[in-house]
Write a protein that holds these residues in place. Structure first.
Motif, PDB file in Angstrom:
ATOM      1  N   ASN A 127       0.837  -1.189   0.000  1.00 34.68           N
ATOM      2  CA  ASN A 127       0.000   0.000   0.000  1.00 34.68           C
ATOM      3  C   ASN A 127       0.870   1.235   0.000  1.00 34.68           C
ATOM      4  O   ASN A 127       1.901   1.287   0.658  1.00 34.68           O
ATOM      5  N   ALA A 163       0.909   5.546   0.196  1.00 37.36           N
ATOM      6  CA  ALA A 163       0.151   6.744   0.581  1.00 37.36           C
ATOM      7  C   ALA A 163       0.757   7.937  -0.139  1.00 37.36           C
ATOM      8  O   ALA A 163       1.967   8.036  -0.305  1.00 37.36           O
ATOM      9  N   ARG A 195       1.639  11.667  -0.129  1.00 35.60           N
ATOM     10  CA  ARG A 195       1.845  12.815   0.733  1.00 35.60           C
ATOM     11  C   ARG A 195       2.648  13.854  -0.019  1.00 35.60           C
ATOM     12  O   ARG A 195       3.845  13.692  -0.174  1.00 35.60           O
ATOM     13  N   ARG A 225       5.463   9.288  -3.491  1.00 32.29           N
ATOM     14  CA  ARG A 225       4.706   8.153  -2.973  1.00 32.29           C
ATOM     15  C   ARG A 225       5.589   7.384  -2.001  1.00 32.29           C
ATOM     16  O   ARG A 225       6.740   7.103  -2.298  1.00 32.29           O
ATOM     17  N   ARG A 226       5.043   7.007  -0.824  1.00 33.75           N
ATOM     18  CA  ARG A 226       5.806   6.281   0.184  1.00 33.75           C
ATOM     19  C   ARG A 226       5.066   4.995   0.572  1.00 33.75           C
ATOM     20  O   ARG A 226       3.846   4.969   0.559  1.00 33.75           O
ATOM     21  N   MET A 265       3.584   2.242   3.179  1.00 34.91           N
ATOM     22  CA  MET A 265       3.042   2.316   4.538  1.00 34.91           C
ATOM     23  C   MET A 265       3.839   1.365   5.436  1.00 34.91           C
ATOM     24  O   MET A 265       4.204   0.261   5.040  1.00 34.91           O
ATOM     25  N   ASN A 266       4.069   1.756   6.671  1.00 40.27           N
ATOM     26  CA  ASN A 266       4.873   0.979   7.612  1.00 40.27           C
ATOM     27  C   ASN A 266       4.031   0.065   8.503  1.00 40.27           C
ATOM     28  O   ASN A 266       4.530  -0.448   9.481  1.00 40.27           O
ATOM     29  N   GLU A 267       2.779  -0.128   8.227  1.00 34.12           N
ATOM     30  CA  GLU A 267       1.911  -0.918   9.086  1.00 34.12           C
ATOM     31  C   GLU A 267       1.905  -2.382   8.643  1.00 34.12           C
ATOM     32  O   GLU A 267       1.970  -2.692   7.459  1.00 34.12           O
TER      33      GLU A 267
END
Length: 141
Positions: free
Chosen positions: A3, A5, A7, A11-12, A14-16
């Protein structure tokens, strides 16, 4: 694909950590173990039956352990009270006049005697080199 995100500029990733697949795998494993657990039979130990025991030896030295854990040595209907330290020497002395292995040593203990006391006597005799040590049993009716 991870995924991402958006910002501002780039584009980066997600760390979850996504826990849903992990929980699904754990639930499937739990169901598998719950279904297979009743099918696994516990290991059983087959102890020798008293009815199948060999006949008692003709010549025997009997070690009696009383309710008060006192130790007596019976030789040809002569009984003498001994301590645990004196017992191996007395038994070896009684076996010394006979051919090796011909005289059996039978330990008879009261039903209420602690198991530990019987094992201590058995261990002490075996460590001192006493041959043919066994336990006396009462035949079933």
């Amino acid at each position: 694909m991870p995924n991402v995100a958006s910002r501002g500029r780039g584009r980066r990733a997600m760390n979850e950590i996504n826990m849903v697949p992990f929980i699904d795998v754990m639930l499937v494993l739990l169901i598998i173990f719950m279904v297979t657990a009743p099918l696994i039979s516990p290991s059983t130990i087959e102890l020798p039956s008293v009815g199948k025991a060999n006949r008692p030896p003709d010549e025997k030295i009997e070690v009696l352990i009383g309710k008060d854990e006192s130790i007596e040595l019976r030789l040809d209907k002569i009984t003498q009270r001994l301590t645990l330290a004196e017992l191996p020497a007395a038994v070896l002395g009684a076996q010394s006049g006979k051919p090796a292995g011909s005289t059996a040593v039978v330990i008879s203990a009261d039903r209420s005697v602690r198991y530990d006391s019987v094992v201590q006597v058995l261990d002490r005799l075996q460590r001192q080199g006493v041959q043919r040590v066994g336990l006396a049993v009462q035949p079933s009716p």
